[in-house]
Motif scaffolding. Structure first.
Motif, PDB file in Angstrom:
ATOM      1  N   HIS A  15       0.908  -1.127   0.072  1.00  0.00           N
ATOM      2  CA  HIS A  15      -0.061  -0.016  -0.063  1.00  0.00           C
ATOM      3  C   HIS A  15       0.995   1.363  -0.096  1.00  0.00           C
ATOM      4  CE1 HIS A  15      -3.323  -2.835   1.109  1.00  0.00           C
ATOM      5  NE2 HIS A  15      -2.571  -3.325   1.754  1.00  0.00           N
ATOM      6  N   LYS A  17       2.440   4.887  -0.291  1.00  0.00           N
ATOM      7  CA  LYS A  17       1.992   6.098  -0.226  1.00  0.00           C
ATOM      8  C   LYS A  17       2.105   6.674  -1.553  1.00  0.00           C
ATOM      9  CE  LYS A  17       1.629  10.623   2.027  1.00  0.00           C
ATOM     10  NZ  LYS A  17       2.131  11.331   0.899  1.00  0.00           N
ATOM     11  N   LEU A  18       1.031   7.643  -2.168  1.00  0.00           N
ATOM     12  CA  LEU A  18       1.112   8.441  -3.202  1.00  0.00           C
ATOM     13  C   LEU A  18       1.750   9.694  -2.886  1.00  0.00           C
ATOM     14  CD1 LEU A  18      -2.454   7.447  -4.908  1.00  0.00           C
ATOM     15  CD2 LEU A  18      -0.004   6.338  -5.293  1.00  0.00           C
ATOM     16  N   ASP A  19       2.008  10.657  -4.042  1.00  0.00           N
ATOM     17  CA  ASP A  19       2.564  12.058  -3.687  1.00  0.00           C
ATOM     18  C   ASP A  19       1.136  12.887  -3.473  1.00  0.00           C
ATOM     19  OD1 ASP A  19       3.980  13.979  -3.442  1.00  0.00           O
ATOM     20  OD2 ASP A  19       4.408  14.425  -5.536  1.00  0.00           O
ATOM     21  N   VAL A  20       0.769  12.716  -2.378  1.00  0.00           N
ATOM     22  CA  VAL A  20      -0.544  13.307  -1.889  1.00  0.00           C
ATOM     23  C   VAL A  20      -0.349  13.884  -0.539  1.00  0.00           C
ATOM     24  CG1 VAL A  20      -3.047  13.249  -1.711  1.00  0.00           C
ATOM     25  CG2 VAL A  20      -2.079  12.136  -3.585  1.00  0.00           C
ATOM     26  N   ASP A  34      -9.649   6.613  -5.422  1.00  0.00           N
ATOM     27  CA  ASP A  34      -8.689   5.786  -5.962  1.00  0.00           C
ATOM     28  C   ASP A  34      -7.213   6.390  -5.206  1.00  0.00           C
ATOM     29  OD1 ASP A  34      -8.496   8.197  -7.194  1.00  0.00           O
ATOM     30  OD2 ASP A  34      -8.805   7.489  -9.237  1.00  0.00           O
ATOM     31  N   VAL A  35      -7.308   7.364  -4.406  1.00  0.00           N
ATOM     32  CA  VAL A  35      -5.847   7.795  -3.899  1.00  0.00           C
ATOM     33  C   VAL A  35      -5.896   7.496  -2.273  1.00  0.00           C
ATOM     34  CG1 VAL A  35      -5.609   9.391  -5.591  1.00  0.00           C
ATOM     35  CG2 VAL A  35      -6.556  10.100  -3.302  1.00  0.00           C
ATOM     36  N   SER A  38      -3.398   3.825   0.708  1.00  0.00           N
ATOM     37  CA  SER A  38      -2.262   3.885   1.848  1.00  0.00           C
ATOM     38  C   SER A  38      -3.035   4.430   3.049  1.00  0.00           C
ATOM     39  CB  SER A  38      -1.076   4.581   1.366  1.00  0.00           C
ATOM     40  OG  SER A  38      -1.538   5.945   1.308  1.00  0.00           O
TER      41      SER A  38
END
Ligand code: G16
Length: 553
Positions: A15, A17-20, A34-35, A38
């Motif tokens: 999972h 982590k996205l750049d958010v 969809d974000v 994580s």
């Protein structure tokens, strides 16, 4: 005992982590489904620590984005007695959700363990449920991995309304004292309490309920089966199979904000209607008057109906020392507040937006009625009030009846959180008891005209609301501009705050006429869009003002 870093690392790898940057908002984490993978994993970890902190009591995790569109999703955590997650833990939630590496995540976890003095040897129990959103299943799996990473036990309760999960959480932590810890137990408890109030009284005409094409629709259909002839209810907008229809041109938020009926209704004078939201924690009622004009009975009207009914009962039952109070937010209509203070003579407390704030303020009263204007709320009874209702002996029939109704209300009204189905039955029980029509209920007071708008800006977090959301401390100078515009309108009131569930800034305006409320909102929206980071196409209705605050276009 220490954290199993290898296990956490292995599961966290599934999972990433996205750049958010994630923020914990009005009702937990909420953004595009969809974000959130994580974030769900991190919330699973947090839920385990919260359960251990409570010596293994059950913590609830609800996967929902409530009134938001189907592509959104989110998660809210539920405390052992069914309230929203303690606010002091929101910062921990934010830190874990934004940890991009296993080292950062473990450091965050160790920090919580240390600060909260958590005994890792304690057991941990988490229950989880979701609404009908397509992204829900995968997000439940991510949260489950988070719970497993810290060795907690998780039980998946499947599809439920948000308030049902709150109810079950409390039941499990009170060994069933609050009720049977199942969806069926929930329906039975509510239906039994409702029958105790309405049996033998004349019935009302059918209620048409807009289910927002969400989980509330099938839940209400199941509840109705337990009520058979005691409540005539027709569920409209119950298509949970077509995900995109969720809250689309339907639901409590659509009706409240637009002040118009949802799709799917051929509204005729005399019809009694209500709208739930996507996870059934909010409800508003509405009807058409004899001229066919749409009329809204929002959370303010529900609150005043409940407060006046309960006050009458307490008086009739002669239960001493019961103080009734009402909790509102800045969104409460000015007429509602005046009616509560001047006519009902009930004290009013204001809090920031979010039932997590209102709930705690309501706990300060023996009977704490809290509702947001958007239809989110409930009535809390203190342990002392519940005891008094059960230990007072009525000497007259009227007194005995009032006491029995009060006891039934404490079972009917969800004590954990705002609950559309419980509130629906509460309102119907009151209207049956008073033999009151929607228009009679509506005539208690007349709302000032209002308008709710939103503005999309580059960074809504630059807007900082203070004084229970009635003013902005940032951006500098904006509040003075709003004050200048408000002063131009009779009964003019406007405030601005960043939403905690959508990426927008909300603008509320109220005035003596609808045209004035609309104009005030359009001016404030224009000022924000033009001078405080408006993005996208400029909505045509927004007004332009010059440097002296005069409307120029
Ligand atoms: C949530 C909160 C409510 C709040 C609403 C809107 O409702 O539980 O208390 O009023 O969001 O919040 P905001 O104006 O910050 O977007 P729900 O029904 O969406 O869970």
């Amino acid at each position: 005992m220490t954290l199993d870093k290898a296990k956490i690392n292995g599961l966290f790898a599934k999972h990433p982590k996205l750049d958010v940057t994630y923020t914990y908002g009005t009702a937990g984490f909420r953004t595009k489904g969809d974000v959130l993978d994580s974030v769900m994993f991190s919330v699973g970890l947090l839920a385990v620590l919260r359960s251990k902190k409570h010596a293994g009591k059950v913590i609830g995790a609800m996967v929902t984005a409530s009134h938001n569109p189907a592509v959104d999703n989110g998660v809210k955590l539920v405390e052992p007695m069914g309230e929203m997650l303690a606010q002091s833990w929101e910062t921990y939630a934010t830190v874990l959700a934004n940890a991009a590496t296993t080292d950062a995540l473990v450091a965050g976890l160790e920090d919580i363990v240390k600060k909260e003095q958590i005994d890792l040897a304690q057991p941990a129990n988490v229950i989880i449920a979701r609404d009908t959103r397509p992204s829900g299943t995968a997000l439940v799996a991510a949260l489950t991995d988070g719970v497993s990473a810290l060795g907690g036990k998780i039980t998946d309760k499947g599809l439920l309304t948000t308030p049902q999960l709150h109810y079950i959480t409390r039941c499990l932590n009170t060994n069933g004292a609050y009720g049977e810890p199942t969806e069926e137990g929930y329906y039975k408890k509510l239906a039994d309490a409702f029958k105790r109030i309405v049996t033998g009284k004349p019935k009302l005409s059918p209620l048409y309920v807009d289910g927002a094409n969400g989980i509330g629709a099938p839940a209400l259909q199941k509840l109705a089966k337990h009520l058979s002839s005691d409540l005539s209810v027709n569920v409209v907008n119950d298509d949970t199979a077509t995900a995109s229809k969720l809250n689309l041109k339907s639901g409590a938020d659509f009706v409240k904000v637009g002040q118009k009926k949802p799709d799917g209704f051929d509204l005729k004078p005399g019809m009694r209607c209500a709208s739930l939201d996507g996870d059934a924690d909010r409800i508003v009622f509405w009807y058409a008057n004899q001229e066919g004009t749409f009329k809204l009975l929002d959370g303010d009207k529900i609150a005043t109906l409940a407060a006046s009914f309960i006050m009458e009962l307490v008086k009739e039952a002669k239960v001493p020392n019961i103080n009734v109070g009402l909790v509102q937010t800045a969104y409460a209509n000015g007429s509602a507040t005046a009616y509560v203070k001047d006519t009902l003579q009930v004290p009013v407390v204001f809090t920031a937006t979010g039932v997590k704030h209102l709930h705690h303020a309501a706990e300060e009263f023996d009977v704490g009625v809290y509702f947001e204007a958007n239809g989110h709320g409930t009535v809390l009874f203190s342990p002392a009030a519940i005891k008094a209702f059960h230990t007072t002996d009525g000497s007259t029939d009227a007194q005995k009846r009032a006491l029995e109704t009060l006891r039934a209300l404490t079972d009917l009204i969800n004590q954990t959180v705002g609950d559309a189905l419980s509130d629906l039955l509460m309102v119907e029980a009151i209207l049956v008891s008073k033999n009151k029509s929607f228009s009679e209920w509506d005539s208690d007071y007349s709302d000032l005209a209002s308008r709710l708008e939103k503005v999309t800006v580059s960074n809504r977090l630059e807007f900082v609301a203070v004084k229970a959301d009635t003013e902005l401390s940032k951006p500098e100078g904006l509040q003075a501009k709003i004050n200048q515009q408000m002063a131009k309108f009779k009964h003019g009131r406007s405030f601005v705050r960043p939403s905690g569930t959508e990426d927008v800034v909300r603008v509320y305006a109220e005035a003596a006429t609808q045209a004035d409320a609309d104009l005030l909102a359009a001016i404030v929206c224009g000022i924000i869009f033009d001078h405080h980071g408006g993005v996208g196409t400029r909505p045509a209705g927004f007004k332009k003002v010059d440097k002296d605050g005069n409307v120029v276009a």
